[in-house]
Scaffold this active site. Structure first.
Site, PDB file in Angstrom:
ATOM      1  N   LYS A 161      90.683-113.318   2.064  1.00  0.00           N
ATOM      2  CA  LYS A 161      91.132-111.960   1.741  1.00  0.00           C
ATOM      3  C   LYS A 161      92.559-112.049   1.234  1.00  0.00           C
ATOM      4  O   LYS A 161      93.289-112.972   1.594  1.00  0.00           O
ATOM      5  CB  LYS A 161      91.114-111.079   3.007  1.00  0.00           C
ATOM      6  CG  LYS A 161      91.129-109.590   2.715  1.00  0.00           C
ATOM      7  CD  LYS A 161      89.731-109.058   2.518  1.00  0.00           C
ATOM      8  CE  LYS A 161      89.672-107.648   2.061  1.00  0.00           C
ATOM      9  NZ  LYS A 161      88.289-107.138   2.090  1.00  0.00           N
ATOM     10  N   ASP A 178      89.063-104.266  -3.203  1.00  0.00           N
ATOM     11  CA  ASP A 178      89.049-103.637  -1.874  1.00  0.00           C
ATOM     12  C   ASP A 178      89.872-102.364  -2.059  1.00  0.00           C
ATOM     13  O   ASP A 178      90.003-101.873  -3.195  1.00  0.00           O
ATOM     14  CB  ASP A 178      89.646-104.568  -0.813  1.00  0.00           C
ATOM     15  CG  ASP A 178      89.379-104.088   0.622  1.00  0.00           C
ATOM     16  OD1 ASP A 178      88.256-104.268   1.118  1.00  0.00           O
ATOM     17  OD2 ASP A 178      90.293-103.497   1.252  1.00  0.00           O
TER      18      ASP A 178
HETATM   19  P1  NDP Z   1      89.148 -97.333  -2.193  1.00  0.00           P
HETATM   20  O1  NDP Z   1      90.540 -97.647  -2.520  1.00  0.00           O
HETATM   21  O2  NDP Z   1      88.174 -97.104  -3.290  1.00  0.00           O
HETATM   22  O3  NDP Z   1      89.110 -96.100  -1.184  1.00  0.00           O
HETATM   23  C1  NDP Z   1      89.692 -96.149   0.090  1.00  0.00           C
HETATM   24  C2  NDP Z   1      89.550 -94.805   0.675  1.00  0.00           C
HETATM   25  O4  NDP Z   1      89.963 -94.682   2.023  1.00  0.00           O
HETATM   26  C3  NDP Z   1      90.435 -93.863  -0.038  1.00  0.00           C
HETATM   27  O5  NDP Z   1      89.896 -92.624  -0.041  1.00  0.00           O
HETATM   28  C4  NDP Z   1      91.682 -94.042   0.812  1.00  0.00           C
HETATM   29  O6  NDP Z   1      92.783 -93.285   0.585  1.00  0.00           O
HETATM   30  C5  NDP Z   1      91.049 -93.773   2.105  1.00  0.00           C
HETATM   31  N1  NDP Z   1      91.946 -93.999   3.186  1.00  0.00           N
HETATM   32  C6  NDP Z   1      92.810 -95.001   3.381  1.00  0.00           C
HETATM   33  N2  NDP Z   1      93.493 -94.809   4.511  1.00  0.00           N
HETATM   34  C7  NDP Z   1      93.016 -93.656   5.020  1.00  0.00           C
HETATM   35  C8  NDP Z   1      93.302 -92.938   6.179  1.00  0.00           C
HETATM   36  N3  NDP Z   1      94.246 -93.363   7.022  1.00  0.00           N
HETATM   37  N4  NDP Z   1      92.616 -91.807   6.442  1.00  0.00           N
HETATM   38  C9  NDP Z   1      91.670 -91.373   5.598  1.00  0.00           C
HETATM   39  N5  NDP Z   1      91.363 -92.029   4.466  1.00  0.00           N
HETATM   40  C10 NDP Z   1      92.044 -93.144   4.192  1.00  0.00           C
HETATM   41  O7  NDP Z   1      88.631 -98.489  -1.234  1.00  0.00           O
HETATM   42  P2  NDP Z   1      87.150 -98.913  -0.859  1.00  0.00           P
HETATM   43  O8  NDP Z   1      86.247 -97.752  -0.900  1.00  0.00           O
HETATM   44  O9  NDP Z   1      86.849-100.115  -1.656  1.00  0.00           O
HETATM   45  O10 NDP Z   1      87.337 -99.376   0.648  1.00  0.00           O
HETATM   46  C11 NDP Z   1      87.092 -98.543   1.778  1.00  0.00           C
HETATM   47  C12 NDP Z   1      86.790 -99.386   2.997  1.00  0.00           C
HETATM   48  O11 NDP Z   1      85.609-100.173   2.748  1.00  0.00           O
HETATM   49  C13 NDP Z   1      87.875-100.396   3.396  1.00  0.00           C
HETATM   50  O12 NDP Z   1      87.857-100.569   4.799  1.00  0.00           O
HETATM   51  C14 NDP Z   1      87.386-101.689   2.719  1.00  0.00           C
HETATM   52  O13 NDP Z   1      87.922-102.816   3.347  1.00  0.00           O
HETATM   53  C15 NDP Z   1      85.890-101.557   2.947  1.00  0.00           C
HETATM   54  N6  NDP Z   1      85.024-102.344   2.097  1.00  0.00           N
HETATM   55  C16 NDP Z   1      85.114-102.311   0.724  1.00  0.00           C
HETATM   56  C17 NDP Z   1      84.236-103.031  -0.046  1.00  0.00           C
HETATM   57  C18 NDP Z   1      84.237-102.969  -1.538  1.00  0.00           C
HETATM   58  O14 NDP Z   1      83.395-103.635  -2.145  1.00  0.00           O
HETATM   59  N7  NDP Z   1      85.100-102.206  -2.179  1.00  0.00           N
HETATM   60  C19 NDP Z   1      83.228-103.905   0.559  1.00  0.00           C
HETATM   61  C20 NDP Z   1      83.166-103.822   1.997  1.00  0.00           C
HETATM   62  C21 NDP Z   1      84.053-103.075   2.705  1.00  0.00           C
HETATM   63  P3  NDP Z   1      94.196 -94.176   0.405  1.00  0.00           P
HETATM   64  O15 NDP Z   1      94.568 -93.920  -0.986  1.00  0.00           O
HETATM   65  O16 NDP Z   1      95.118 -93.740   1.450  1.00  0.00           O
HETATM   66  O17 NDP Z   1      93.901 -95.614   0.523  1.00  0.00           O
HETATM   67  O1  2IT Z   2      85.406-106.259   2.448  1.00  0.00           O
HETATM   68  C1  2IT Z   2      84.655-106.685   1.547  1.00  0.00           C
HETATM   69  O2  2IT Z   2      83.579-107.249   1.808  1.00  0.00           O
HETATM   70  C2  2IT Z   2      85.054-106.493   0.151  1.00  0.00           C
HETATM   71  N1  2IT Z   2      86.085-105.873  -0.095  1.00  0.00           N
HETATM   72  C3  2IT Z   2      84.218-107.074  -0.961  1.00  0.00           C
HETATM   73  C4  2IT Z   2      84.577-108.514  -1.182  1.00  0.00           C
HETATM   74  C5  2IT Z   2      83.948-109.172  -2.375  1.00  0.00           C
HETATM   75  O3  2IT Z   2      84.268-110.348  -2.564  1.00  0.00           O
HETATM   76  O4  2IT Z   2      83.145-108.573  -3.092  1.00  0.00           O
END
Ligand code: NDP
Ligand code: 2IT
Length: 446
Positions: free
Chosen positions: A126, A166
């Site tokens: 990461k 992420d």
């Molecule tokens: P994005 O940047 O697309 O969205 C993140 C979202 O969470 C935003 O709406 C963000 O707002 C919000 N957020 C962050 N902090 C807070 C908070 N304190 N309270 C409420 N909302 C908050 O990120 P992702 O959708 O990619 O990621 C979301 C989660 O999913 C993370 O935990 C990430 O690690 C996990 N994840 C992502 C994957 C991927 O492929 N993208 C795969 C697996 C897991 P803000 O602008 O504040 O960040």
């Molecule tokens: O938390 C996660 O699994 C991710 N942000 C996706 C990682 C990836 O390599 O696609």
């Protein structure tokens, strides 16, 4: 907790002060693994877990960049190369002001188990930066990404370490990062995933994490003889994962009534569907980072500074960030009749919340199992890059669906085998661990 796990945790805390999220992730996993370590003393004497909590390598670097006014800023960049026993390091990059070494170590640690569960050959890593994309222009984001990659490029590669997105890193950032990598190395390779469709990306990768969460939750509901049809669902976040989850729940006949942001949550009793789902993308792309915009546009209630866990729902999908759901939130969900909590974010529930869910015997899945669809589809993107052949949408979606079903199955089978039927936490941690541990045993003292 056994003396062995207690000692291990004390060691991890003493050696890694000021990394509470990392301690939390290790504690949850180590508790589950007590059962394996009892049955398999060979892992203990080979000190497998002690090795797994120590990253193989940590890279930390300066990222200087210039804003549109000519001011110079300095951020910190990181890449944690946690474990390469079963494949090249693989995992996302997070750009958010809250990023620290400890946050990225917890995410890298979780990633090792998650990637193992996908059944694809990917190790865990990461990275990211404390850069805040909020309110930055495209040019500023590009200059930041170019500076970040100017150092990172020497540590990654298609067979070494393959980053992805992420929080705060989506298609735009992957584009700028890829362009700079290509320029520095003179190589067009599959070094990043989440790429654009016409330059090596995979169909379904944008939706994959959210779709995967819902495919997993669908399997959980099946164990109780039910489906998403007619269910009311609370989603948190409004980013990439939340968007995919809302879309798939709606397709399966469920009704998503909440999304949230750092500013609060919206409660849309009619359900988030059609144009409203498309608007989620617009909101994210605006970089305003406000979910209140949705409430104003569609004239629905907005609760400032609150999280959506007080709303009465059948299913909850936390898709925002770590530790967004505590013990009180968990009790409220359970008391309100929520039957299934399936995590889209990484470690969204704190340790007390996890205990509440497990004690109440509702369906509860940890992120490392239920959000693995994102990285699994990244793995499929790597396969297509190696073959130099893109797959059609149906093929990728079908494989993703199959992978989520098989993760669900292995979690349940493993939980049962170790005497905790229905406990997805134990199932995911043990199944994820065994494959990596055995590979480490095979490869000698590495
Ligand atoms: P994005 O940047 O697309 O969205 C993140 C979202 O969470 C935003 O709406 C963000 O707002 C919000 N957020 C962050 N902090 C807070 C908070 N304190 N309270 C409420 N909302 C908050 O990120 P992702 O959708 O990619 O990621 C979301 C989660 O999913 C993370 O935990 C990430 O690690 C996990 N994840 C992502 C994957 C991927 O492929 N993208 C795969 C697996 C897991 P803000 O602008 O504040 O960040
Ligand atoms: O938390 C996660 O699994 C991710 N942000 C996706 C990682 C990836 O390599 O696609």
């Amino acid at each position: 907790m056994s003396e062995y796990v207690n000692t291990l945790l004390a060691h991890v805390k003493a050696k890694n002060p000021s990394e509470p999220e990392f301690h939390q992730a290790v504690e949850e996993v180590a508790q589950s693994l007590e059962l394996v370590l009892e049955r398999h003393p060979e892992y203990r004497s080979a000190r497998i877990l002690e090795r797994m909590v120590e990253p193989e390598r940590v890279v930390m670097f300066r990222v200087p960049w210039m804003d549109d006014q000519g001011e110079i800023h300095i951020n910190r960049g990181y890449r944690i190369q946690m474990n390469s026993a079963i494949g090249p390091y693989k995992g996302g990059l997070r750009f958010h002001p809250s990023v620290t070494l400890g946050i990225l170590k917890f995410l890298a640690f979780e990633q090792v188990f998650k990637n193992s569960l996908t059944s694809l050959p990917m190790g865990g890593g990461k990275g990211g930066s404390d850069f805040d994309p909020k309110g930055k222009s495209d040019n500023e984001v590009m200059r930041f990404c170019q500076s970040f990659m100017t150092e990172l490029f020497r540590h990654i590669g298609p067979d070494t370490d393959v980053p992805a997105g992420d929080i705060g890193v989506g298609a735009r950032e992957i584009g700028y990062l890829f362009g700079q990598y290509k320029r520095l190395t003179r190589e067009f390779s599959g070094v990043l995933t989440g790429k654009g469709l016409n330059w090596g990306g995979s169909l379904v990768r944008p939706e994959a994490t959210g779709y995967g969460v819902v495919y997993f939750a669908e399997e959980m509901l099946k164990t109780k003889g039910t489906t998403f049809q007619g269910k009311t669902v609370a989603v948190s976040g409004f980013g990439n994962v939340a968007w995919g989850a809302v879309d798939k729940v709606t397709e399966l006949g469920g009704k998503v009534v909440t999304i949230s942001g750092p500013d609060g949550f919206v409660h849309d009793k009619d359900g988030i569907q059609g144009e409203k789902i498309r608007y989620m993308l617009e909101m994210r792309a605006s970089t305003r980072d406000r979910v209140q915009d949705y409430a104003e546009k569609f004239n629905v209630p907005f609760y400032a500074g609150k999280r959506p866990w007080s709303v009465k729902v059948d299913v909850a999908l936390p898709c925002a960030t770590q530790n967004e759901l505590n013990g009180d939130n968990a009790r409220e969900l359970v008391q309100n009749g929520c039957m299934c909590v399936c995590e889209g974010a990484n470690m969204p529930t704190n340790l007390e919340g996890v205990k509440v869910f497990l004690d109440s015997h509702i369906l509860y899945s940890p992120g490392k199992a239920s959000n693995a669809g994102g990285v699994a589809t990244s793995g499929l993107e790597m396969t297509q890059n190696s073959m130099r052949l893109p797959w059609p949408r149906e093929e990728v979606d079908q494989r993703l669906h199959q992978i989520m079903k098989s993760i669900h199955k292995v979690c349940l089978e493993t939980a049962e085998k170790y005497g905790h039927p229905g406990n997805y936490v134990i199932g995911a941690n043990i199944a994820g661990f065994l494959k990596v541990a055995d590979a480490m045993m095979d490869q000698g003292l590495v």
